[in-house]
Write a protein that holds these residues in place. Structure first.
Motif, mmCIF file in Angstrom:
data_model
loop_
_atom_site.group_PDB
_atom_site.id
_atom_site.type_symbol
_atom_site.label_atom_id
_atom_site.label_comp_id
_atom_site.label_asym_id
_atom_site.label_seq_id
_atom_site.Cartn_x
_atom_site.Cartn_y
_atom_site.Cartn_z
ATOM 1 N N LEU A 80 14.266 -1.116 -10.189
ATOM 2 C CA LEU A 80 13.352 -2.145 -9.726
ATOM 3 C C LEU A 80 11.916 -1.815 -10.104
ATOM 4 C CD1 LEU A 80 14.722 -2.821 -6.113
ATOM 5 C CD2 LEU A 80 15.336 -3.955 -8.269
ATOM 6 N N SER A 81 11.083 -2.840 -10.162
ATOM 7 C CA SER A 81 9.663 -2.626 -10.423
ATOM 8 C C SER A 81 9.047 -1.828 -9.280
ATOM 9 C CB SER A 81 8.940 -3.970 -10.547
ATOM 10 O OG SER A 81 8.930 -4.640 -9.292
ATOM 11 N N GLU A 82 7.929 -1.200 -9.552
ATOM 12 C CA GLU A 82 7.241 -0.406 -8.534
ATOM 13 C C GLU A 82 6.905 -1.259 -7.311
ATOM 14 O OE1 GLU A 82 3.170 2.333 -8.086
ATOM 15 O OE2 GLU A 82 3.871 1.694 -10.062
ATOM 16 N N PHE A 83 6.499 -2.501 -7.543
ATOM 17 C CA PHE A 83 6.166 -3.384 -6.429
ATOM 18 C C PHE A 83 7.385 -3.633 -5.546
ATOM 19 C CE2 PHE A 83 6.112 -7.660 -4.592
ATOM 20 C CZ PHE A 83 4.964 -7.583 -3.816
ATOM 21 N N ASN A 84 8.519 -3.953 -6.163
ATOM 22 C CA ASN A 84 9.717 -4.235 -5.378
ATOM 23 C C ASN A 84 10.266 -2.992 -4.674
ATOM 24 O OD1 ASN A 84 9.848 -7.033 -5.791
ATOM 25 N ND2 ASN A 84 10.873 -6.774 -7.749
ATOM 26 N N GLN A 85 10.027 -1.837 -5.248
ATOM 27 C CA GLN A 85 10.476 -0.605 -4.600
ATOM 28 C C GLN A 85 9.734 -0.346 -3.290
ATOM 29 O OE1 GLN A 85 10.208 2.630 -7.414
ATOM 30 N NE2 GLN A 85 11.916 1.890 -8.645
#
Length: 200
Positions: A80-85
């Motif tokens: 997942l993207s850093e934001f979604n993590q």
């Protein structure tokens, strides 16, 4: 009334015309109950997908899923993207959604992504009926996911989905995401996307 209960009431769509109640109350949560999905829950969600419409009934959708605490879950999180993590770890269940790019004859299936979307629409309504929220995510490194999960040639991972029963604590989110959870839901008016007779 708890903050979360108020949040769920506030997220009921303020629609212009009357629609099916499950569609009004659907939203994409970033917080979830700690309650895990049972095998029966998972089977019911995928059964809704199984009976979705698809071009020539080719059913091009494919899914990889995992429960929190498993190696598969950690692998999906890592794609997942850093934001979604920052928030997806609140979900007890994660999925990757993929589609088969070609028809059985080997030609490009132009409608495959459309059919994947239809299938996830089915799952979303079924989930809402069960008190389960889905948060669809574009922020996934699909190339990495292809490598990690050995996705066969001819398939393409499109999105990730966080899944869980509605609930949880708003304070489990960073402050910036708490504000997004509280933000009023908005949609374009129909006149901006539905045109009678000609493109306007």
């Amino acid at each position: 009334m708890t903050t979360l209960e108020q949040l769920q009431l506030d997220n009921i769509a303020k629609n212009d015309y009357q629609i099916y109640p499950l569609l009004k109350q659907r939203y994409s949560p970033r917080i979830f109950s700690n309650q895990d999905l049972t095998e029966n829950d998972v089977n019911r969600l995928f059964e809704a997908i199984r009976w979705s419409a698809s071009c020539y009934n080719w059913q091009p959708w494919r899914f990889i899923y995992a429960h929190k605490g498993s190696e598969g879950y950690d692998k999906i999180m890592d794609c997942l993207s850093e934001f979604n993590q920052k928030w997806a770890g609140n979900a007890p269940f994660l999925m990757l959604a993929a589609y088969k790019k070609n028809t059985p004859e080997g030609e490009e299936n132009f409608h495959a992504l459309h059919d994947l979307g239809l299938s996830l629409g089915n799952m979303t309504v079924q989930a809402e009926y069960m008190g389960i929220g889905l948060h669809h995510m574009a922020g996934v490194d699909w190339k990495k996911a292809h490598e990690v999960f050995n996705v066969p040639e001819g398939f393409h991972i499109s999105t990730a989905i966080a899944v869980g029963y509605y609930g949880g604590e708003l304070n489990n989110l960073p402050e910036d995401l708490r504000e997004q959870e509280r933000a009023e839901r908005t949609r374009k008016p129909q006149k901006e996307f539905a045109f009678e007779g000609s493109w306007k």
